[in-house]
Motif scaffolding. Structure first.
Motif, mmCIF file in Angstrom:
data_model
loop_
_atom_site.group_PDB
_atom_site.id
_atom_site.type_symbol
_atom_site.label_atom_id
_atom_site.label_comp_id
_atom_site.label_asym_id
_atom_site.label_seq_id
_atom_site.Cartn_x
_atom_site.Cartn_y
_atom_site.Cartn_z
ATOM 1 N N UNK A 11 0.713 -1.635 -0.035
ATOM 2 C CA UNK A 11 -0.049 0.226 -0.246
ATOM 3 C C UNK A 11 0.944 1.326 0.083
ATOM 4 N N UNK A 12 2.143 1.221 0.932
ATOM 5 C CA UNK A 12 3.047 2.429 0.540
ATOM 6 C C UNK A 12 3.635 2.419 -0.719
ATOM 7 N N UNK A 13 4.158 1.323 -1.400
ATOM 8 C CA UNK A 13 4.209 1.183 -2.933
ATOM 9 C C UNK A 13 3.344 2.350 -3.152
ATOM 10 N N UNK A 14 2.005 2.363 -3.012
ATOM 11 C CA UNK A 14 1.198 2.466 -4.778
ATOM 12 C C UNK A 14 1.129 3.618 -4.030
ATOM 13 N N UNK A 15 0.634 3.829 -2.778
ATOM 14 C CA UNK A 15 0.923 5.429 -2.850
ATOM 15 C C UNK A 15 1.594 6.513 -2.655
ATOM 16 N N UNK A 54 -5.011 3.564 -12.419
ATOM 17 C CA UNK A 54 -5.938 1.905 -12.606
ATOM 18 C C UNK A 54 -6.409 1.481 -11.703
ATOM 19 N N UNK A 55 -6.734 2.864 -10.417
ATOM 20 C CA UNK A 55 -7.903 1.674 -9.859
ATOM 21 C C UNK A 55 -8.632 2.534 -9.984
ATOM 22 N N UNK A 56 -8.992 2.992 -10.582
ATOM 23 C CA UNK A 56 -10.495 3.748 -11.327
ATOM 24 C C UNK A 56 -10.838 2.758 -12.558
ATOM 25 N N UNK A 114 -12.062 -7.608 -12.473
ATOM 26 C CA UNK A 114 -10.846 -7.100 -11.802
ATOM 27 C C UNK A 114 -9.892 -8.059 -11.320
ATOM 28 N N UNK A 115 -9.490 -9.326 -11.910
ATOM 29 C CA UNK A 115 -8.425 -10.187 -11.791
ATOM 30 C C UNK A 115 -7.357 -8.911 -12.833
ATOM 31 N N UNK A 116 -7.727 -8.970 -13.537
ATOM 32 C CA UNK A 116 -7.163 -8.393 -14.621
ATOM 33 C C UNK A 116 -6.802 -6.904 -14.472
ATOM 34 N N UNK A 119 -0.561 -3.921 -10.577
ATOM 35 C CA UNK A 119 0.367 -4.224 -10.126
ATOM 36 C C UNK A 119 2.504 -3.640 -10.995
ATOM 37 N N UNK A 120 1.369 -4.185 -11.978
ATOM 38 C CA UNK A 120 2.359 -4.062 -13.081
ATOM 39 C C UNK A 120 2.928 -2.590 -13.519
ATOM 40 N N UNK A 121 1.759 -1.745 -13.470
ATOM 41 C CA UNK A 121 2.116 -0.444 -13.912
ATOM 42 C C UNK A 121 2.677 0.405 -12.316
ATOM 43 N N UNK A 122 2.445 -0.326 -11.307
ATOM 44 C CA UNK A 122 3.230 0.447 -10.325
ATOM 45 C C UNK A 122 4.759 0.006 -10.349
ATOM 46 N N UNK A 123 4.895 -1.429 -10.365
ATOM 47 C CA UNK A 123 6.161 -2.136 -11.051
ATOM 48 C C UNK A 123 6.949 -1.283 -11.604
#
Length: 308
Positions: free
Chosen positions: A7-11, A20-22, A189-191, A197-201
């Protein structure tokens, strides 16, 4: 990696994670509310054994003996063999071609009911529209009856010796299968989670490469300080590869400019200025940078020695 770190990394990279969440939420909402649904229609059939004439009935009506009784499926005491044959024929390419010729894109399945023996058959038809599901169920029910008669009349058996198909229910009105929407939503949702996760990485990797390619401010300040100490900064304030040479400048000596300090070895008078110049010239190679205070001290020391 614990969930809190994720969560910290995503923020930290919220400029990537928030969009991506939206998008994932909107995709799940579409799959749950507006995506094309799946409709289902069912039909149930019972297989009834024929009433075979008894010997007394044949003696009473001799014409019954002349009827073709050669139905191979009556050699079994139940309808299990006939049911398996009909299931195989309904799932054949022949039936699929008829549905395609009618312009119906539907999936179907014909199986005995769960937990029961022979004698019952369930037909289930699924399609993306209620009209397609209803029409496909009607056509498959007709194909079921036709195949039942064809396989039993392979030897020309009379109708009175055929196992009969009795409709128990259906085809029922098409009903929407809500579980199909749930499956679509789960897949979306899974996609979305995988893409998030791929975009954040990817953003984290780009950030690391950018940090490695740029020197830190502390390193820049250290280089500037070293260059300033060496006197080799260029116009932009960055260290120059070429060192600078500081010219050796004799410093002036403050004090009385002209006074006699005595006689030298030849009996001639020596001026303090000449003594100072000789002192500075002798020390020029050893100490190229001499302060003004040091020169004044040398002059006073020579003057005191001459007075003695």
């Amino acid at each position: 990696m614990d969930p809190l770190s994720v969560l910290k990394t995503m923020w930290r990279y919220k400029w990537v994670s928030v969009p991506m969440v939206l998008v994932t939420v909107l995709a799940c909402a579409y799959g749950l509310l507006w995506a094309p649904g799946t409709y289902e229609s069912k039909a149930t059939f019972a297989l009834a054994m024929p009433k075979v004439p008894t010997d007394l009935e044949i003696e009473a009506d001799p014409d019954l003996a002349d009827v073709n009784q050669d139905n191979p499926y009556l050699r079994w005491r139940d309808t299990s063999l006939l049911a398996q044959v009909v299931i195989a024929r309904v799932h054949s390419v022949e039936v699929a071609d008829r549905l395609e010729a009618e312009g119906l894109d539907a999936d179907y399945d014909l199986v005995p009911p769960d937990g029961t023996g022979s004698g019952m058959m369930n037909l289930t038809v699924t399609a993306e529209s209620p009209e397609t599901a209803s029409m496909a169920a009607v056509i498959l029910s007709e194909e079921f009856d036709r195949i039942m008669n064809d396989v039993q009349k392979i030897n020309g058996a009379d109708d009175s010796y055929l196992i009969e198909s009795i409709p128990v229910s259906g085809p029922t009105p098409p009903e929407e299968v809500f579980s199909s929407r749930l499956r679509s939503t789960a897949v979306l949702g899974a996609g979305g989670v995988v893409l998030l996760l791929g975009a954040v990485s990817l953003a984290q990797s780009i950030d690391r490469v950018r940090r490695r390619s740029q020197p830190s401010k502390g390193t820049q300040r250290g280089d500037a300080r070293s260059a300033a100490h060496a006197g080799t900064l260029d116009n932009n304030g960055t260290p120059s590869s070429q060192g600078s040479v500081t010219a050796k400048q004799p410093l002036p000596i403050h004090g009385p400019a002209d006074f006699e300090v005595g006689a030298d070895g030849d009996g001639r008078g020596v001026r303090a200025t000449d003594v100072n110049r000789a002192s500075v010239g002798a020390n020029a190679d050893a100490a190229p940078l001499v302060g003004a205070d040091q020169g004044a001290q040398d002059a006073r020391r020579v003057h005191a020695s001459a007075n003695r």
